[in-house]
Design a protein around this motif. Structure first.
Motif, short mmCIF file in Angstrom:
data_model
loop_
_atom_site.label_atom_id
_atom_site.label_comp_id
_atom_site.label_asym_id
_atom_site.label_seq_id
_atom_site.Cartn_x
_atom_site.Cartn_y
_atom_site.Cartn_z
N PHE A 11 0.84 -1.20 0.00
CA PHE A 11 0.00 0.00 0.00
C PHE A 11 0.88 1.26 0.00
N ALA A 12 1.90 1.25 0.89
CA ALA A 12 2.80 2.41 0.99
C ALA A 12 3.58 2.61 -0.32
N MET A 13 3.92 1.51 -0.96
CA MET A 13 4.68 1.59 -2.21
C MET A 13 3.82 2.21 -3.32
N ILE A 14 2.54 1.82 -3.37
CA ILE A 14 1.63 2.38 -4.37
C ILE A 14 1.43 3.88 -4.11
N GLN A 15 1.29 4.23 -2.84
CA GLN A 15 1.17 5.66 -2.50
C GLN A 15 2.41 6.43 -2.97
N LYS A 16 3.57 5.83 -2.73
CA LYS A 16 4.84 6.47 -3.10
C LYS A 16 4.90 6.64 -4.63
N GLY A 70 -8.84 0.83 5.23
CA GLY A 70 -8.90 -0.61 5.00
C GLY A 70 -7.67 -1.15 4.29
N GLN A 71 -6.72 -0.27 3.96
CA GLN A 71 -5.52 -0.65 3.19
C GLN A 71 -5.90 -1.41 1.92
N THR A 72 -6.89 -0.84 1.20
CA THR A 72 -7.31 -1.51 -0.03
C THR A 72 -6.96 -0.67 -1.27
N VAL A 73 -6.79 -1.40 -2.37
CA VAL A 73 -6.48 -0.76 -3.65
C VAL A 73 -7.53 -1.22 -4.66
N TRP A 74 -8.07 -0.28 -5.40
CA TRP A 74 -9.10 -0.65 -6.37
C TRP A 74 -8.80 0.00 -7.72
N LEU A 75 -8.82 -0.86 -8.76
CA LEU A 75 -8.71 -0.35 -10.13
C LEU A 75 -10.13 -0.37 -10.69
N PRO A 76 -10.76 0.80 -10.89
CA PRO A 76 -12.20 0.82 -11.20
C PRO A 76 -12.58 0.27 -12.58
N GLU A 77 -11.66 0.27 -13.54
CA GLU A 77 -12.01 -0.19 -14.90
C GLU A 77 -11.46 -1.59 -15.15
N ARG A 78 -12.28 -2.43 -15.75
CA ARG A 78 -11.78 -3.76 -16.16
C ARG A 78 -10.70 -3.56 -17.23
N GLY A 79 -9.61 -4.27 -17.12
CA GLY A 79 -8.52 -4.11 -18.11
C GLY A 79 -7.42 -3.20 -17.60
N MET A 80 -7.72 -2.48 -16.50
CA MET A 80 -6.66 -1.63 -15.91
C MET A 80 -5.62 -2.52 -15.24
N SER A 81 -4.47 -1.94 -15.01
CA SER A 81 -3.39 -2.73 -14.43
C SER A 81 -2.43 -1.85 -13.63
N ILE A 82 -1.69 -2.51 -12.77
CA ILE A 82 -0.65 -1.80 -12.01
C ILE A 82 0.66 -2.54 -12.25
N ASP A 83 1.73 -1.79 -12.47
CA ASP A 83 3.03 -2.41 -12.71
C ASP A 83 4.08 -1.66 -11.88
N VAL A 101 -8.02 3.93 -6.88
CA VAL A 101 -8.75 4.32 -5.66
C VAL A 101 -8.10 3.63 -4.46
N LEU A 102 -7.58 4.47 -3.54
CA LEU A 102 -6.92 3.93 -2.35
C LEU A 102 -7.77 4.20 -1.12
N ASP A 103 -7.86 3.19 -0.24
CA ASP A 103 -8.56 3.40 1.03
C ASP A 103 -7.56 3.13 2.17
#
Lengths: 283, 356
Positions: B107-112, B178-191, B173-175
């Protein structure tokens, strides 16, 4: 005739030395091995250290004896590595020049080129004091922005937290006055004392710095296994040994220094750059 | 009976032997092994990682190296985009469906990474993956002629625009509660590939230091950090190879570079090792997340910085934005400098090239 015969073994031994000198590369390598630089890192735990001083990095350099047995290139390397370590503050504890006043101005200029965000602080050593022009060392340092502390102190403010840098004159050749050096220092959250010769600490008089940085002994310079060094030229270190020691909550560090004196050799006593990190002591 | 002559002879031999012994004693002292250098190698993140560490205690150094490798494996387990069981893969699989709870570290890494994206006006973007996939699908590298479609061409304008809708760090979308990560669109990705390696190197160094190993070099396929000094008491020497070594058609502007580093990281981004080949044309493997196209400006960027994570971000971003914007960006990263090809050297880079 009899004398010649008596001298014969020494003449033969001398021939061995001459034969060895045919391999200057090997000889150089042999001596260079003992003179490989080290970085000594230590944590200094201070009670109630304010957050603004948490993690503060203090770099300690001492006993350069530049120009005695230290080449210009070597000095540059030491300064460069020191700057790479990104200290917040630099402490210099004397003996910048050795027996040879040669190249004095150049060496002092180079040492004074050190930079740190919270400043560079220095005291003089006995070798500096021996020089008839030791006042010029102070002037040259001050002109380059290095604060020379001769029985004096300076306060550094960082986000409301106060750090006091104290410096005392050399024990042998100067007129040390710890009371003057520590005057008003109790108001600081962290107190660091610079003293060239650890023998000064016999008269600490209840002043309680959190960290004391010292030099002078070169860690003995030649450190035999089992027997240790021939001498430290220092009674205090005879008792505590070189390196880090603790006394009534004060961290006392006696550095092996950077240069060499009298003999161009270090054995089992590598030169060092000290890096001290201030850390809040757990209650 | 001994004659005076033979007595002299004995005395003479005794003195020569004594002096020889003293000499031998001195030599033994001088070559006394007061420190040692150990090396370790492990395959993590799909690459070979080397750790070189110096110290005085063999067991302690070995233990430190092993714990550092374990730490890197843990990061790979959380942030890898190739491992099916990684947290990043879980986030990708849940894209458009539901938020995914992740570890505090991820979570911290994504925020960074989001902070870096803002700092670089989107030139660094961890959601660029759909674009990368679009271009990589067309590459002819490593494919047999039968696998390549007859009219293989770079993606069209419409294809790029459609894919760009799935790209954008601001869509994540970060919460924090709850320390959750959400990609709202299908097909989205994180790298996190561009920075996780650098972060893992920094963490390995932290672990080594915590185990008392202050002088070490961690090399993760060119992402490296040089801590302290080597056994000879000198800054670590790092050799950067000539990027055009294998391609003689290019003018050689850069011979092998030797960097001398203490407490510094270095990384290189470039197209001389990885590229996309379409219709015989070579494209940089780094894409500009804002335009959706491979960058053409710089062949290679080498960054020296205070941490490997920073160096990773900077080398990726400067390849995208070019030299001038790169120089502007450097102002936000204290002590960082870069070397780019076509030949350009930022202020401060030459400091690392000088022979100590």
């Amino acid at each position: 005739m009899a004398i010649k015969k008596l001298l014969q073994p020494f003449i033969e031994s001398y021939r061995v030395f001459v034969w060895c000198s045919r391999f200057p590369g090997f000889t150089r390598w042999l001596f260079a091995r003992g003179n490989r630089l080290q970085i000594s890192r230590h944590q200094v735990h201070i009670p109630k250290l304010p957050p603004a001083l948490q993690g503060l990095r203090v770099l300690h350099l001492t006993d350069f004896h530049a120009a005695d047995f230290m080449e210009e290139r070597r000095l540059e390397e030491i300064l460069r590595i020191s700057q790479s370590l990104k200290p917040d503050l630099i402490a210099l504890t004397g003996d910048y020049i050795g027996y040879t006043p040669k190249y004095y101005a150049d060496r002092i200029r180079r040492i004074a080129s050190l930079k740190a965000p919270l400043g560079v602080f220095a005291v003089l050593g006995n070798h500096d004091r021996w020089q008839p022009f030791h006042n010029r060392i102070v002037q040259d340092f001050e002109a380059a922005g290095v604060t020379v502390l001769q029985n004096a102190n300076r306060f550094i403010e960082r986000s409301g937290a106060r750090l006091c840098m104290m410096g005392v004159d050399d024990h042998e050749e100067g007129q040390p006055n710890l009371d003057a050096a520590a005057h008003g220092s109790h108001q600081a959250h962290a107190r660091i004392l610079l003293a060239h010769n650890p023998d000064t600490l016999f008269s600490l008089n209840g002043h309680a710095p959190h960290l004391v940085l010292t030099g002078h002994t070169h860690g003995g310079q030649i450190n035999f296994p089992v027997f240790g060094p021939l001498t430290y030229f220092c009674k205090y270190v005879d008792q505590t040994g070189p390196g880090l020691s603790r006394s009534n909550g004060t961290y006392i560090y006696n550095s092996r220094g950077l240069g060499m004196s009298m003999l161009p050799v270090r054995i089992r006593c590598r030169p060092e750059i000290g890096l001290f990190t201030l850390d809040r002591k757990a209650e | 009976m001994t004659t005076p002559n033979s007595r002299n002879q004995t005395l003479r031999s005794a003195i020569v032997v004594s002096i020889a012994l003293v000499l031998i004693f001195l030599v033994v002292l001088l070559v006394w092994q007061d420190s040692l250098t150990l090396e370790g190698e492990a395959r993590i993140m799909g690459i070979s990682i080397h750790i070189t560490a110096t110290g005085t205690n063999r067991d302690k150094i070995n233990e430190a190296i092993n714990v550092a490798f374990d730490r890197m494996r843990q990061i790979d387990q959380r942030m890898s985009d190739y491992r099916e069981d990684s947290e990043i893969s879980k986030i990708k699989r849940a894209a458009g469906k539901a938020p995914v709870a992740v570890s505090h570290e991820t979570f911290a890494m994504i925020q960074k990474a989001i902070e870096y994206s803002k700092q670089t006006d989107g030139a660094f973007d961890m959601t660029v993956r759909p674009l990368v996939a679009l271009w990589r699908d067309r590459t002819e590298e490593g494919k047999s002629p039968a696998q390549i479609p007859p009219n293989n061409a770079p993606p069209s304008e419409q294809e790029i625009l459609a894919t760009l809708r799935l790209v954008g760090y601001d869509k994540i979308v970060l919460d924090p509660a709850g320390q959750t990560v959400w990609l709202p669109e299908r097909g989205m990705s994180i790298d996190l590939g561009a920075i996780a390696k650098g972060y893992a190197v920094d963490e390995a160094i932290r672990v080594l230091r915590a185990h008392g190993v202050e002088n070490s070099l961690v090399n993760a396929g060119g992402d490296l950090y040089a801590a302290g000094i080597n056994e000879d008491g000198k800054p670590w020497t790092v050799l950067l190879r000539d990027p055009y070594e294998k391609d003689r058609s290019k003018i050689r502007v850069w011979k092998d570079l030797k960097l001398h580093l203490t407490d510094k990281a270095v990384t290189t981004s470039g197209n001389y090792e990885r590229y996309i080949l379409i219709g015989g044309q070579r494209f940089n493997h780094i894409l500009d997340p804002r335009t959706g196209r491979p960058v053409k400006a710089l062949d290679s960027v080498t960054v020296v910085a205070g941490s490997c994570l920073e160096a990773d971000v900077l080398s990726t971003v400067i390849t995208v934005v070019g030299v001038q914007s790169g120089l502007e960006l450097l102002k936000q990263f204290e002590g960082a400098s870069f070397y780019a090809i076509p030949e350009f050297q930022s202020p401060g880079f030459d400091r690392h090239l000088e022979e100590p």
